[in-house]
Motif scaffolding. Sequence first.
Motif, short mmCIF file in Angstrom:
data_model
loop_
_atom_site.label_atom_id
_atom_site.label_comp_id
_atom_site.label_asym_id
_atom_site.label_seq_id
_atom_site.Cartn_x
_atom_site.Cartn_y
_atom_site.Cartn_z
N LYS A 42 0.84 -1.20 0.00
CA LYS A 42 0.00 0.00 0.00
C LYS A 42 0.88 1.25 0.00
O LYS A 42 0.64 2.19 -0.77
CB LYS A 42 -0.91 -0.03 1.23
N GLU A 43 1.91 1.28 0.84
CA GLU A 43 2.79 2.45 0.91
C GLU A 43 3.55 2.64 -0.41
O GLU A 43 3.69 3.76 -0.90
CB GLU A 43 3.79 2.31 2.06
N LEU A 44 4.04 1.56 -0.98
CA LEU A 44 4.76 1.65 -2.25
C LEU A 44 3.85 2.26 -3.32
O LEU A 44 4.27 3.16 -4.07
CB LEU A 44 5.26 0.27 -2.68
N LYS A 45 2.62 1.81 -3.40
CA LYS A 45 1.68 2.36 -4.39
C LYS A 45 1.43 3.85 -4.14
O LYS A 45 1.36 4.64 -5.09
CB LYS A 45 0.36 1.58 -4.35
N GLU A 46 1.32 4.24 -2.88
CA GLU A 46 1.12 5.66 -2.55
C GLU A 46 2.32 6.50 -2.95
O GLU A 46 2.18 7.61 -3.49
CB GLU A 46 0.83 5.82 -1.05
N LEU A 47 3.53 5.98 -2.70
CA LEU A 47 4.75 6.71 -3.08
C LEU A 47 4.84 6.87 -4.59
O LEU A 47 5.24 7.93 -5.09
CB LEU A 47 5.99 5.99 -2.54
N ILE A 48 4.47 5.85 -5.33
CA ILE A 48 4.50 5.91 -6.79
C ILE A 48 3.49 6.95 -7.30
O ILE A 48 3.80 7.72 -8.21
CB ILE A 48 4.25 4.51 -7.39
N LEU A 49 2.32 7.01 -6.70
CA LEU A 49 1.31 7.99 -7.11
C LEU A 49 1.77 9.43 -6.88
O LEU A 49 1.39 10.34 -7.61
CB LEU A 49 0.00 7.74 -6.37
N LYS A 50 2.60 9.63 -5.86
CA LYS A 50 3.08 10.99 -5.55
C LYS A 50 3.93 11.57 -6.67
O LYS A 50 4.03 12.79 -6.79
CB LYS A 50 3.87 11.00 -4.24
N TYR A 51 4.54 10.74 -7.51
CA TYR A 51 5.36 11.26 -8.60
C TYR A 51 4.55 12.15 -9.54
O TYR A 51 5.09 13.07 -10.15
CB TYR A 51 6.00 10.12 -9.41
N GLU A 52 3.27 11.87 -9.68
CA GLU A 52 2.42 12.63 -10.60
C GLU A 52 1.63 13.75 -9.91
O GLU A 52 0.92 14.49 -10.56
CB GLU A 52 1.44 11.68 -11.31
N LYS A 53 1.78 13.85 -8.60
CA LYS A 53 1.01 14.83 -7.83
C LYS A 53 1.63 16.23 -8.00
O LYS A 53 2.82 16.42 -7.75
CB LYS A 53 1.03 14.43 -6.36
N PRO A 54 0.82 17.22 -8.42
CA PRO A 54 1.35 18.59 -8.50
C PRO A 54 1.80 19.07 -7.12
O PRO A 54 1.19 18.74 -6.11
CB PRO A 54 0.14 19.41 -8.97
N ASN A 55 2.87 19.80 -7.08
CA ASN A 55 3.42 20.34 -5.83
C ASN A 55 3.79 19.26 -4.82
O ASN A 55 3.73 19.50 -3.61
CB ASN A 55 2.46 21.35 -5.21
N ASN A 56 4.16 18.10 -5.30
CA ASN A 56 4.60 17.03 -4.40
C ASN A 56 5.82 17.52 -3.61
O ASN A 56 6.72 18.14 -4.17
CB ASN A 56 4.96 15.79 -5.22
N ASP A 57 5.86 17.23 -2.33
CA ASP A 57 7.01 17.63 -1.51
C ASP A 57 7.63 16.44 -0.77
O ASP A 57 8.31 16.60 0.23
CB ASP A 57 6.61 18.72 -0.51
#
Length: 165
Positions: free
Chosen positions: A46-61
Amino acid sequence: MIFETENLLVRRLLLDDLQGFHELESNPKVLQYATGNPKSLFENEKELKELILKYEKPNNDFWIFAIIRKEDDTFVGTVALVKDNLEDEIGYRFLEVFWGLGYGSELCKVLITYCKKIGLKKIIGNVVDVNKASAKILEKNNFKAVKKFISDDIKLPETKYELYL
């Protein structure tokens, strides 16, 4: 690929990294100086999938990347670049089997170059005081100790190091 060193390649995490990621995030020795407890395979997936999704998130920090050994394409750990209270923090974790091989020093040196390339002006690293190996890596790369404190999350004495780029 994000960047590479002589022996390592840093790239975005992939779902194929699950086994190595789980081994990393379920090892109490790896996590002894970090926030969080060892997690189950389900939790790590679950965490790995969430981290991967963050790559496409605008303003990811919150960027976590895979560290891969070039010679055999083996997952050896993760590297983090995180906005934390308006500061840019770096961090890295290696699978226990890869400790003491010089990969931390090798990675840190090129990570600094990468941070300069993307326009960062200062980076920090927080190290639990008993983690002498990590402190040594930062000091060897010209980070300066600027503050001692007890961490809010793991309740251990830590030192904040910073490096102006």
